[in-house]
Design a protein around this motif. Sequence first.
Motif, mmCIF file in Angstrom:
data_model
loop_
_atom_site.group_PDB
_atom_site.id
_atom_site.type_symbol
_atom_site.label_atom_id
_atom_site.label_comp_id
_atom_site.label_asym_id
_atom_site.label_seq_id
_atom_site.Cartn_x
_atom_site.Cartn_y
_atom_site.Cartn_z
ATOM 1 N N VAL A 173 0.759 -1.131 0.323
ATOM 2 C CA VAL A 173 0.244 -0.239 0.069
ATOM 3 C C VAL A 173 0.688 1.652 -0.329
ATOM 4 O O VAL A 173 1.720 1.561 0.887
ATOM 5 C CB VAL A 173 -1.233 0.091 1.305
ATOM 6 C CG1 VAL A 173 -0.271 -0.683 2.927
ATOM 7 C CG2 VAL A 173 -2.134 1.410 0.758
ATOM 8 N N GLY A 174 1.087 2.082 -0.984
ATOM 9 C CA GLY A 174 1.132 3.720 -1.024
ATOM 10 C C GLY A 174 0.454 4.366 -0.720
ATOM 11 O O GLY A 174 -0.915 4.534 -0.942
ATOM 12 N N VAL A 175 1.466 5.049 0.801
ATOM 13 C CA VAL A 175 0.015 5.918 1.469
ATOM 14 C C VAL A 175 0.453 7.701 0.711
ATOM 15 O O VAL A 175 1.794 8.201 0.644
ATOM 16 C CB VAL A 175 0.721 6.106 2.959
ATOM 17 C CG1 VAL A 175 -0.682 7.533 3.565
ATOM 18 C CG2 VAL A 175 0.167 4.520 2.872
ATOM 19 N N LYS A 176 -0.580 8.296 0.262
ATOM 20 C CA LYS A 176 -0.595 9.315 -0.691
ATOM 21 C C LYS A 176 0.388 10.457 0.464
ATOM 22 O O LYS A 176 1.672 11.891 0.229
ATOM 23 C CB LYS A 176 -1.603 9.690 -1.491
ATOM 24 C CG LYS A 176 -1.536 8.740 -2.499
ATOM 25 C CD LYS A 176 -3.029 9.195 -3.544
ATOM 26 C CE LYS A 176 -4.631 9.140 -2.242
ATOM 27 N NZ LYS A 176 -5.315 9.284 -3.799
ATOM 28 N N THR A 177 -0.282 10.654 1.736
ATOM 29 C CA THR A 177 0.279 11.380 2.053
ATOM 30 C C THR A 177 1.628 11.665 3.175
ATOM 31 O O THR A 177 2.291 12.948 3.276
ATOM 32 C CB THR A 177 -0.967 11.940 3.355
ATOM 33 O OG1 THR A 177 -1.008 10.090 4.421
ATOM 34 C CG2 THR A 177 -2.114 11.505 3.421
ATOM 35 N N THR A 178 2.384 10.563 3.002
ATOM 36 C CA THR A 178 3.818 10.654 4.030
ATOM 37 C C THR A 178 4.714 10.010 1.952
ATOM 38 O O THR A 178 5.776 10.597 2.502
ATOM 39 C CB THR A 178 3.706 9.803 4.535
ATOM 40 O OG1 THR A 178 3.054 8.566 4.262
ATOM 41 C CG2 THR A 178 2.620 9.294 6.127
#
Length: 354
Positions: free
Chosen positions: A27-32
């Motif tokens: 999972v890629g976390v767009k905010t971090t």
Amino acid sequence: MITAEHKMEYYQALLDKKSEYEGIFYVGVKTTGVFCRPTCPARKPKYENCEFYETAQEALLASFRPCQRCRPLSHPNHVSPVVQKLVEAVETYPEKRWKEQDFDELDIDASTARRQFKKRFGMTFVEYARARRMGLAFKQIRSGQAVIDAQLSSGYESGSGFRDAFSRIMGAAPAKSADSRILRAAWIDTRLGPMVAIADEEALYLLEFVDRRGLEREVERLRQRTKSAIIPGVTAPIRSIEQELTAYFDGSLSVFTTPLHLIGSPFQKSVWAQLVQIPPGETRSYSGLAGALGKPKAFRAVAQANGANQLALVIPCHRVINASGDLGGYGGGLTRKSWLLQHEKQFLSNQRQH
């Protein structure tokens, strides 16, 4: 391609930190700007801030960097520096009996060592070191040395203490051990999560995912039925299956050749023999297997024999599904079963055509 339905499923698995999804998605976390594995201990992002990928490479190509907490480019159970340092210390001086001051000399907190070893090996460091000492002692006894020599070389001044420790680790007292069997247990990291392999010097007895429900009972039954002691270690069959698993997950191996030791009834063995005949990329139903055995009404017994298989992947019980087309059950989890079937269909069936 990851569908919207899969995204919701993966997000729930992320919230629940389900280990059976290891290797299934990242999972890629767009905010971090980081990407993580499903079991990452970090605070969970909102769904709208998640991008899901099937491989770490896809996440990297999407400009996400690897999370420093769950380290998605390492194995799911990456060996910590503390564990690595202690294992090396044991191998340097395996006869050593560890005390609190020994941890201080290595600048390691004893409670940290205990906790990390328990997580990694299912035993504390002291238990690990003791098992290593006792394994060496047993080898000496089997080679003809006197029990007293083995007792002293493994760090026990008291004969009763040595006997108690031997019994606790090996399952039998030294005086009664001349004909008993020793099985070795090793941890193998795979793309879909860690597995445990148990073997002697000749054959593989058990191969299961570490998080399989009831694994402890399986191991205990194996120990009792074989009248064996099971201790940490590596044998030729374990080295063989580790290499074959790597090739299998790379998509370059479809047939396992590691020698197997099967423990089961004649009927169970007949079912397992049918399982290994199912080509990669194909499936069979429980009723179909029962028919192939000449016992068309025995599909429930076939399902039970399928569930009793202790050699995951090698004896491919994951290739058996319900007659309706539903996946049915799988000890390693249905997510893994689905992934394995897709993997074999995509890669290994192609291999058979060349």
